[in-house]
Design a protein around this motif. Structure first.
Motif, PDB file in Angstrom:
ATOM      1  N   ALA A 135      11.134   6.098   5.166  1.00  0.00           N
ATOM      2  CA  ALA A 135      10.875   4.827   5.120  1.00  0.00           C
ATOM      3  C   ALA A 135      10.067   4.145   4.946  1.00  0.00           C
ATOM      4  CB  ALA A 135      11.292   4.637   6.765  1.00  0.00           C
ATOM      5  N   LEU A 136       8.535   5.063   4.742  1.00  0.00           N
ATOM      6  CA  LEU A 136       7.351   4.096   4.487  1.00  0.00           C
ATOM      7  C   LEU A 136       6.973   4.102   3.163  1.00  0.00           C
ATOM      8  CD1 LEU A 136       5.564   5.723   7.940  1.00  0.00           C
ATOM      9  CD2 LEU A 136       5.624   3.394   7.205  1.00  0.00           C
ATOM     10  N   VAL A 188       8.770  18.586   2.038  1.00  0.00           N
ATOM     11  CA  VAL A 188      10.759  18.716   2.491  1.00  0.00           C
ATOM     12  C   VAL A 188      10.319  17.094   1.070  1.00  0.00           C
ATOM     13  CG1 VAL A 188      12.311  17.517   3.393  1.00  0.00           C
ATOM     14  CG2 VAL A 188      11.261  19.385   3.953  1.00  0.00           C
ATOM     15  N   LEU A 189       9.678  15.942   1.611  1.00  0.00           N
ATOM     16  CA  LEU A 189       9.370  14.607   1.339  1.00  0.00           C
ATOM     17  C   LEU A 189       8.757  14.394  -0.219  1.00  0.00           C
ATOM     18  CD1 LEU A 189       8.462  12.953   4.977  1.00  0.00           C
ATOM     19  CD2 LEU A 189      10.624  12.331   3.257  1.00  0.00           C
ATOM     20  N   ASN A 190       8.223  15.488  -0.549  1.00  0.00           N
ATOM     21  CA  ASN A 190       7.371  15.710  -2.130  1.00  0.00           C
ATOM     22  C   ASN A 190       8.974  16.312  -2.590  1.00  0.00           C
ATOM     23  OD1 ASN A 190       5.907  16.354  -4.219  1.00  0.00           O
ATOM     24  ND2 ASN A 190       6.408  18.135  -4.109  1.00  0.00           N
ATOM     25  N   GLU A 191       9.571  17.812  -2.468  1.00  0.00           N
ATOM     26  CA  GLU A 191      11.105  17.676  -3.071  1.00  0.00           C
ATOM     27  C   GLU A 191      11.795  17.024  -2.871  1.00  0.00           C
ATOM     28  OE1 GLU A 191      11.698  20.842  -4.516  1.00  0.00           O
ATOM     29  OE2 GLU A 191       9.684  21.816  -4.052  1.00  0.00           O
ATOM     30  N   ALA A 192      12.186  15.843  -1.825  1.00  0.00           N
ATOM     31  CA  ALA A 192      13.024  14.969  -2.161  1.00  0.00           C
ATOM     32  C   ALA A 192      12.912  13.495  -3.559  1.00  0.00           C
ATOM     33  CB  ALA A 192      13.377  13.435  -0.745  1.00  0.00           C
ATOM     34  N   ARG A 211       4.160  19.055  10.143  1.00  0.00           N
ATOM     35  CA  ARG A 211       3.399  18.180   9.160  1.00  0.00           C
ATOM     36  C   ARG A 211       3.676  18.534   7.835  1.00  0.00           C
ATOM     37  NH1 ARG A 211      -1.962  18.242   7.073  1.00  0.00           N
ATOM     38  NH2 ARG A 211      -2.370  16.302   6.696  1.00  0.00           N
ATOM     39  N   GLU A 212       2.921  19.406   7.564  1.00  0.00           N
ATOM     40  CA  GLU A 212       2.860  20.539   6.792  1.00  0.00           C
ATOM     41  C   GLU A 212       4.793  20.407   5.290  1.00  0.00           C
ATOM     42  OE1 GLU A 212      -0.343  22.251   8.875  1.00  0.00           O
ATOM     43  OE2 GLU A 212       1.712  21.615   9.195  1.00  0.00           O
ATOM     44  N   MET A 232       0.675  -0.733   0.086  1.00  0.00           N
ATOM     45  CA  MET A 232      -0.367  -0.240   0.033  1.00  0.00           C
ATOM     46  C   MET A 232       0.467   1.217  -0.356  1.00  0.00           C
ATOM     47  SD  MET A 232      -3.053   1.027   2.574  1.00  0.00           S
ATOM     48  CE  MET A 232      -3.118   2.619   3.561  1.00  0.00           C
ATOM     49  N   ARG A 233       0.739   1.593  -0.696  1.00  0.00           N
ATOM     50  CA  ARG A 233       1.670   3.592  -0.353  1.00  0.00           C
ATOM     51  C   ARG A 233       1.080   4.067  -0.301  1.00  0.00           C
ATOM     52  NH1 ARG A 233       2.260   8.216  -2.385  1.00  0.00           N
ATOM     53  NH2 ARG A 233       2.895   9.751  -4.293  1.00  0.00           N
ATOM     54  N   HIS A 234       2.079   4.923   0.845  1.00  0.00           N
ATOM     55  CA  HIS A 234       2.938   5.570   1.384  1.00  0.00           C
ATOM     56  C   HIS A 234       2.201   7.300   1.532  1.00  0.00           C
ATOM     57  CE1 HIS A 234       2.742   7.314   5.851  1.00  0.00           C
ATOM     58  NE2 HIS A 234       3.893   8.913   5.315  1.00  0.00           N
ATOM     59  N   PHE A 235       1.615   8.063   1.630  1.00  0.00           N
ATOM     60  CA  PHE A 235       1.236   9.336   1.578  1.00  0.00           C
ATOM     61  C   PHE A 235       2.152  10.453   2.616  1.00  0.00           C
ATOM     62  CE2 PHE A 235      -2.379   7.758  -0.951  1.00  0.00           C
ATOM     63  CZ  PHE A 235      -2.115   7.825  -2.057  1.00  0.00           C
ATOM     64  N   PHE A 236       2.711  10.928   2.027  1.00  0.00           N
ATOM     65  CA  PHE A 236       2.996  11.897   3.572  1.00  0.00           C
ATOM     66  C   PHE A 236       2.066  12.866   4.434  1.00  0.00           C
ATOM     67  CE2 PHE A 236       6.218  11.646  -0.109  1.00  0.00           C
ATOM     68  CZ  PHE A 236       6.897  10.646   0.315  1.00  0.00           C
ATOM     69  N   GLY A 237       2.903  12.936   5.668  1.00  0.00           N
ATOM     70  CA  GLY A 237       2.078  13.798   6.343  1.00  0.00           C
ATOM     71  C   GLY A 237       1.154  13.657   7.715  1.00  0.00           C
ATOM     72  N   ILE A 238       2.309  12.270   8.303  1.00  0.00           N
ATOM     73  CA  ILE A 238       1.320  11.963   9.473  1.00  0.00           C
ATOM     74  C   ILE A 238       1.005  13.164  10.342  1.00  0.00           C
ATOM     75  CG2 ILE A 238       2.153  10.278  12.241  1.00  0.00           C
ATOM     76  CD1 ILE A 238       3.679   8.635   9.279  1.00  0.00           C
TER      77      ILE A 238
END
Length: 194
Positions: free
Chosen positions: A55-56, A28-32, A22-23, A1-7
């Motif tokens: 990692a997720l 940052v993870l999108n830029e990476a 979170r925001e 299952m795909r992880h969507f960033f923003g826990i």
């Protein structure tokens, strides 16, 4: 299952160690450009919030988290257990020393440099694959300037922006804006040597 960033921030075990909100993590993870098989390094990992989400998002890859403070390392490990993360290695060291034996990387995220930005970028330049992405965050204008100065004359194309987040906060029957500290985000992409 795909992880969507923003826990949600409240999900992380924190203590008094700084944590990327979170925001900002989402940006940052999108830029990476974390992919399912990415190899990622998080420098100055703090509570591990960025590392955990990377990692997720990269279940077939691996994440390395460098943190120099023992209480941060303990929090990262506690968060790894909470979120059932096994594709991550925590390195207790001050960067760039903890970067010496790492494999080639797809992305490096720098959230803290402890004044060693040039030396960290030397290692980042060595470790990043061509096309690999470097994402650096700064909460002070001085660090923002240091990043731009340190990237000059290196084989990277780069750009950046300043982000200001205001969260809704209930005030009786109304909503007000509750501001978070502004942050600079600089993204650099490694180019092939000339």
């Amino acid at each position: 299952m795909r992880h969507f960033f923003g826990i949600d921030d409240e999900e992380y075990i924190r203590g008094d160690v700084p944590m990327t909100k979170r925001e900002i993590r989402m940006a940052v993870l999108n830029e990476a450009r974390v992919q399912e098989d990415s190899y990622v390094l998080d420098v100055g990992a703090g509570t591990g919030s960025i590392s955990i989400e990377a990692a997720l998002g990269a279940p077939k890859g691996h994440v390395y988290a460098i943190e120099r403070f023992t209480k941060g390392v303990e929090l990262i490990k506690a968060n790894m257990a909470k979120f059932n993360v096994s594709n991550m290695t925590v390195i207790e060291a001050k960067a760039p020393e903890g970067m010496a034996d790492l494999p080639a990387l797809d992305a490096i995220i720098i959230g803290g440099s402890a004044g060693g930005m040039d030396a960290i970028l030397d290692e980042a330049e060595r470790l990043l694959k061509v096309g690999g992405r470097l994402v650096v965050t700064a909460v002070t204008m001085e660090t923002g300037y240091t990043i731009l100065k340190a990237l000059k004359n290196r084989p990277f194309t780069y750009d950046g922006y300043q982000m200001q987040i205001n969260r809704f906060r209930k005030a009786g029957p109304y909503h007000m804006l509750n501001p978070l500290s502004p942050i600079f985000i600089v993204t650099a992409v490694k180019q092939a040597e000339a």
